[in-house]
Design an enzyme around this catalytic site. Structure first.
Site, PDB file in Angstrom:
ATOM      1  N   ASP A  67      54.316 -22.308 -11.261  1.00 31.46           N
ATOM      2  CA  ASP A  67      53.948 -23.347 -10.297  1.00 31.46           C
ATOM      3  C   ASP A  67      52.598 -23.981 -10.613  1.00 31.46           C
ATOM      4  OD1 ASP A  67      52.637 -20.959  -9.703  1.00 31.46           O
ATOM      5  OD2 ASP A  67      53.765 -20.602  -7.876  1.00 31.46           O
ATOM      6  N   ASP A 136      53.613 -13.316   2.743  1.00 29.97           N
ATOM      7  CA  ASP A 136      54.787 -13.743   3.532  1.00 29.97           C
ATOM      8  C   ASP A 136      56.094 -13.519   2.760  1.00 29.97           C
ATOM      9  OD1 ASP A 136      54.787 -15.770   1.627  1.00 29.97           O
ATOM     10  OD2 ASP A 136      54.510 -17.417   3.058  1.00 29.97           O
ATOM     11  N   HIS A 138      56.830 -14.502  -0.364  1.00 25.97           N
ATOM     12  CA  HIS A 138      57.278 -15.530  -1.318  1.00 25.97           C
ATOM     13  C   HIS A 138      57.174 -15.069  -2.763  1.00 25.97           C
ATOM     14  CE1 HIS A 138      52.912 -17.329  -1.320  1.00 25.97           C
ATOM     15  NE2 HIS A 138      53.068 -16.581  -2.394  1.00 25.97           N
ATOM     16  N   GLU A 143      58.454 -20.496  -0.213  1.00 27.49           N
ATOM     17  CA  GLU A 143      58.015 -20.003   1.094  1.00 27.49           C
ATOM     18  C   GLU A 143      59.226 -19.646   1.955  1.00 27.49           C
ATOM     19  OE1 GLU A 143      55.120 -19.200   1.185  1.00 27.49           O
ATOM     20  OE2 GLU A 143      53.619 -20.790   1.138  1.00 27.49           O
TER      21      GLU A 143
HETATM   22  C1  F6R Z   1      51.370 -17.719  -8.424  1.00 27.60           C
HETATM   23  C2  F6R Z   1      52.511 -17.520  -7.540  1.00 27.60           C
HETATM   24  C3  F6R Z   1      52.399 -16.831  -6.227  1.00 27.60           C
HETATM   25  C4  F6R Z   1      51.551 -15.560  -6.269  1.00 27.60           C
HETATM   26  C5  F6R Z   1      51.468 -14.927  -4.877  1.00 27.60           C
HETATM   27  C6  F6R Z   1      50.570 -13.707  -4.865  1.00 27.60           C
HETATM   28  O1  F6R Z   1      51.757 -18.368  -9.611  1.00 27.60           O
HETATM   29  O2  F6R Z   1      53.553 -17.970  -7.890  1.00 27.60           O
HETATM   30  O3  F6R Z   1      53.687 -16.511  -5.765  1.00 27.60           O
HETATM   31  O4  F6R Z   1      52.126 -14.653  -7.173  1.00 27.60           O
HETATM   32  O5  F6R Z   1      51.006 -15.860  -3.967  1.00 27.60           O
HETATM   33  O6  F6R Z   1      49.267 -14.109  -5.140  1.00 27.60           O
HETATM   34  P1  F6R Z   1      48.110 -13.045  -5.389  1.00 27.60           P
HETATM   35  O7  F6R Z   1      48.438 -12.354  -6.665  1.00 27.60           O
HETATM   36  O8  F6R Z   1      46.867 -13.872  -5.507  1.00 27.60           O
HETATM   37  O9  F6R Z   1      48.116 -12.133  -4.221  1.00 27.60           O
END
Ligand code: F6R
Length: 261
Positions: A67, A136, A138, A143
């Site tokens: 992303d 959450d 994801h 989301e």
């Molecule tokens: C990032 C992504 C997100 C993160 C998730 C956890 O490329 O796709 O899904 O993996 O938000 O983020 P952290 O590792 O910062 O807790």
């Protein structure tokens, strides 16, 4: 889903890096699906170490990130392109032209999303997809409520994700509200999915993803439908799992079978 529980975040990062390195040694032109955020940083540091000290060769590897924030230029310090350059790409020998992230500055989002899917396809598909998990539930920026068949597209971030990611930006107001993200369907087409989760703040999402119902409420639960998904967790992230002891025993058995062969 195979569940590997290790002592702490450091060991989890090393374990994920070993999986990726094994693949790159077996298949030097592997296609890696990569993630950003706090969780994979240790994994990337370990890959950099393996490159420097053990000669792990990325010269034929291709990468696709999950992303990118809409509206952030590649040289914006909080863009995911900038993150990947500073944590991984500039420290290893992957050719810059082999590294791909969605274009956050695109004027034609739909065309960019379609093109990204095509680029993944024409590279032969993703061999291993590294994933984090949001509090959450994801994966990528899929989301709650995202279709489990979704493809690369524009998504709005939930208030919870914006709050979580404000730690990188300084304030919630500075976090972009939109991102281009690969879909759950895109992710499920990867040959192997490796979800990495560390820390107690992920324990509930991890339990719901691994042992809860498959649901768009927790898009990481879609990994239960994948035949080759592995969750690498530290003890804190595994703390709410009902079957943690069983997963530990299954891993010990797997190790002893490997030792015997
Ligand atoms: C990032 C992504 C997100 C993160 C998730 C956890 O490329 O796709 O899904 O993996 O938000 O983020 P952290 O590792 O910062 O807790």
């Amino acid at each position: 889903m195979r569940v590997v529980i290790v002592e702490d975040a450091e060991a989890a990062g090393r374990r994920a890096a070993e999986e990726i390195a094994d693949l790159v040694r077996r298949k030097p032109n592997a296609v890696l699906g990569l993630a950003t955020g706090g969780t994979p940083v240790r994994c990337y540091h370990e890959l950099v170490r393996m490159h420097r000290e053990e000669g792990l060769d990325f010269s034929q590897v291709h990468t696709f990130n999950l992303d990118e924030y809409l509206g952030l230029a590649p040289d914006h310090p909080q863009s995911y392109r900038y993150f990947m350059q500073s944590h991984l790409f500039q420290h290893i020998n992957v050719p810059q032209e082999n590294t791909h992230l969605p274009d956050g500055l695109t004027k034609d989002v739909d065309a960019t999303c379609q093109q990204y899917e095509e680029q993944i396809r024409s590279a032969g598909g993703i061999d291993i997809q590294l994933l984090g998990i949001g509090s959450d539930g994801h994966i990528a920026f899929n989301e709650p409520g995202s279709s489990l068949a979704s493809r690369t597209r524009l998504k709005s971030l939930t208030a919870e994700t914006i709050r979580d990611n404000a730690r990188f930006f300084g304030s919630e107001a500075d976090v972009p509200q939109l991102a281009i993200t690969t879909g759950v369907g895109t992710i499920l087409e990867s040959r192997v999915c490796l979800m990495l989760a560390t820390g107690q703040q992920k324990a509930t999402a991890v339990r719901e993803a691994i042992e809860g119902a498959v649901s768009a409420r927790v898009t990481a639960s879609a990994l239960q439908l994948h035949p080759q998904s592995i969750a690498v967790l530290d003890e804190a992230a595994a703390a709410e799992l009902d079957f943690a002891d069983y997963y530990r025993r299954a891993e010990q058995l797997r190790e002893s079978l490997r030792g015997a062969s």
